[in-house]
Design an enzyme around this catalytic site. Sequence first.
Site, PDB file in Angstrom:
ATOM      1  N   LYS A 228       2.035  -0.531  -2.450  1.00 37.00           N
ATOM      2  CA  LYS A 228       1.348   0.577  -1.764  1.00 37.00           C
ATOM      3  C   LYS A 228       1.418   0.364  -0.247  1.00 37.00           C
ATOM      4  CE  LYS A 228      -2.050   3.317  -0.367  1.00 37.00           C
ATOM      5  NZ  LYS A 228      -2.907   2.539   0.453  1.00 37.00           N
TER       6      LYS A 228
ATOM      7  N   HIS B  17      -6.088  -2.500  -7.230  1.00 42.02           N
ATOM      8  CA  HIS B  17      -6.434  -3.909  -7.018  1.00 42.02           C
ATOM      9  C   HIS B  17      -6.490  -4.655  -8.360  1.00 42.02           C
ATOM     10  CE1 HIS B  17      -8.669  -2.091  -3.413  1.00 42.02           C
ATOM     11  NE2 HIS B  17      -7.827  -2.941  -2.854  1.00 42.02           N
TER      12      HIS B  17
ATOM     13  N   ALA C 214      -8.417   0.600  -9.459  1.00 45.05           N
ATOM     14  CA  ALA C 214      -7.464   0.162 -10.493  1.00 45.05           C
ATOM     15  C   ALA C 214      -6.203  -0.467  -9.906  1.00 45.05           C
ATOM     16  CB  ALA C 214      -7.096   1.344 -11.391  1.00 45.05           C
TER      17      ALA C 214
ATOM     18  N   GLY D 170     -11.726  -5.419  -0.553  1.00 45.98           N
ATOM     19  CA  GLY D 170     -12.821  -4.959  -1.404  1.00 45.98           C
ATOM     20  C   GLY D 170     -12.764  -3.472  -1.691  1.00 45.98           C
TER      21      GLY D 170
ATOM     22  N   GLN E   4       3.429  -4.027   4.840  1.00 49.04           N
ATOM     23  CA  GLN E   4       2.608  -5.250   4.806  1.00 49.04           C
ATOM     24  C   GLN E   4       3.258  -6.298   3.902  1.00 49.04           C
ATOM     25  OE1 GLN E   4      -1.863  -5.254   4.474  1.00 49.04           O
ATOM     26  NE2 GLN E   4      -1.397  -5.669   2.339  1.00 49.04           N
TER      27      GLN E   4
ATOM     28  N   ARG F  21      -9.536   4.177   0.850  1.00 52.28           N
ATOM     29  CA  ARG F  21      -9.774   5.232   1.852  1.00 52.28           C
ATOM     30  C   ARG F  21      -9.782   6.635   1.236  1.00 52.28           C
ATOM     31  NH1 ARG F  21      -6.777   1.559   5.567  1.00 52.28           N
ATOM     32  NH2 ARG F  21      -8.246   1.031   7.221  1.00 52.28           N
TER      33      ARG F  21
HETATM   34  P1  AMP Z   1      -6.634  -3.515   0.519  1.00 55.22           P
HETATM   35  O1  AMP Z   1      -7.928  -3.876  -0.135  1.00 55.22           O
HETATM   36  O2  AMP Z   1      -6.448  -2.058   0.698  1.00 55.22           O
HETATM   37  O3  AMP Z   1      -6.339  -4.328   1.742  1.00 55.22           O
HETATM   38  O4  AMP Z   1      -5.517  -3.932  -0.531  1.00 55.22           O
HETATM   39  C1  AMP Z   1      -5.474  -5.204  -1.090  1.00 55.22           C
HETATM   40  C2  AMP Z   1      -4.215  -5.327  -1.905  1.00 55.22           C
HETATM   41  O5  AMP Z   1      -4.203  -4.332  -2.917  1.00 55.22           O
HETATM   42  C3  AMP Z   1      -2.926  -5.114  -1.080  1.00 55.22           C
HETATM   43  O6  AMP Z   1      -1.921  -6.012  -1.530  1.00 55.22           O
HETATM   44  C4  AMP Z   1      -2.576  -3.682  -1.396  1.00 55.22           C
HETATM   45  O7  AMP Z   1      -1.206  -3.396  -1.253  1.00 55.22           O
HETATM   46  C5  AMP Z   1      -2.998  -3.606  -2.853  1.00 55.22           C
HETATM   47  N1  AMP Z   1      -3.208  -2.215  -3.274  1.00 55.22           N
HETATM   48  C6  AMP Z   1      -4.012  -1.294  -2.680  1.00 55.22           C
HETATM   49  N2  AMP Z   1      -3.894  -0.108  -3.309  1.00 55.22           N
HETATM   50  C7  AMP Z   1      -2.990  -0.274  -4.299  1.00 55.22           C
HETATM   51  C8  AMP Z   1      -2.422   0.578  -5.285  1.00 55.22           C
HETATM   52  N3  AMP Z   1      -2.753   1.850  -5.383  1.00 55.22           N
HETATM   53  N4  AMP Z   1      -1.517   0.058  -6.143  1.00 55.22           N
HETATM   54  C9  AMP Z   1      -1.152  -1.253  -6.056  1.00 55.22           C
HETATM   55  N5  AMP Z   1      -1.646  -2.111  -5.151  1.00 55.22           N
HETATM   56  C10 AMP Z   1      -2.551  -1.627  -4.279  1.00 55.22           C
END
Ligand code: AMP
Length: 281
Positions: A151, A39, A37, A33, A155, A189
């Site tokens: 990113k 996501h 952009a 969540g 993972q 973050r």
């Molecule tokens: P998170 O909500 O941070 O756990 O991220 C959810 C998904 O969004 C994961 O697959 C992340 O790698 C991806 N994500 C987060 N930030 C970015 C970004 N700046 N560019 C591309 N994908 C992202």
Amino acid sequence: MQSTVVRDMDSLQKQLLALAKQNKRVALVPTMGALHAGHMALVAEAQKHADAVIVSIFVNPMQFGQNEDFDKYPRMLEADVKKIDEAGGALVYAPSAEDIYPPGFITTVSVGELGNILCGASRPGHFDGVATVVTKLLVRMLPHVAVFGEKDYQQLCVIRRLAYDLDIPVEIVGLPTVREADGLAMSSRNAYLSPEERKLAPKLHFSLVQTAGRIVHGNTPVSEALKDGIALLTTLGFKVDYLELREAGTLRAMDTFDAPARLLCAGWLGKTRLIDNISME
Ligand code: AMP
């Protein structure tokens, strides 16, 4: 289009059954969540691969260490759903912790050494938490495709590995990092950064690009380029966790550059831990 929001396994199963009956191709985008952009680029990619998109929104307690930011991690479901609506709508699965981890839950998925290096070294248990929750989401939904961001490159490698090892029939799609205009990788973050830290933060990406350039074009030995990169970031005010060159697929260590490789780093700016990586092909 308005999204459908479900909060528990039973409601999710009903929606999934309806999609299966209509022979819909399904793509999953797992998130925690506070959507930005980056996501939304994953959601747009998912739309290209499937008839129906599921966005999961779950701040997974199992992937946070004891002294980490689980409590203060931003939660804004209503605003997130609005963004998804504006992007065309999706099935949004926003479960409670009990829905994912019912009483008595004890099983974990672990990817061995791949989860212990790099971010796993500074965040023990983190990738077990990630691998366990993503396995559960994939097995629960059996999507045709699941989309993740580069990113979080380690993972992505962990998830490719577990899907392969556990015979989960899903296509894992990785998408390039979406950045702010100054190069900073978008992240939920980033909201923690003070104005001064925010000004410094793009230097993390800058140091990756500079270090990669020195290795590839400047013929600088890898160890020297990495040492200088860490020194630069430290002088700028970062507390560097690591800056390392790794094989792109396995994340195995690499003493001399050989494409395809990945340059990855993590560091603290004040109380905020930032990560970034770039491809060296
Ligand atoms: P998170 O909500 O941070 O756990 O991220 C959810 C998904 O969004 C994961 O697959 C992340 O790698 C991806 N994500 C987060 N930030 C970015 C970004 N700046 N560019 C591309 N994908 C992202």
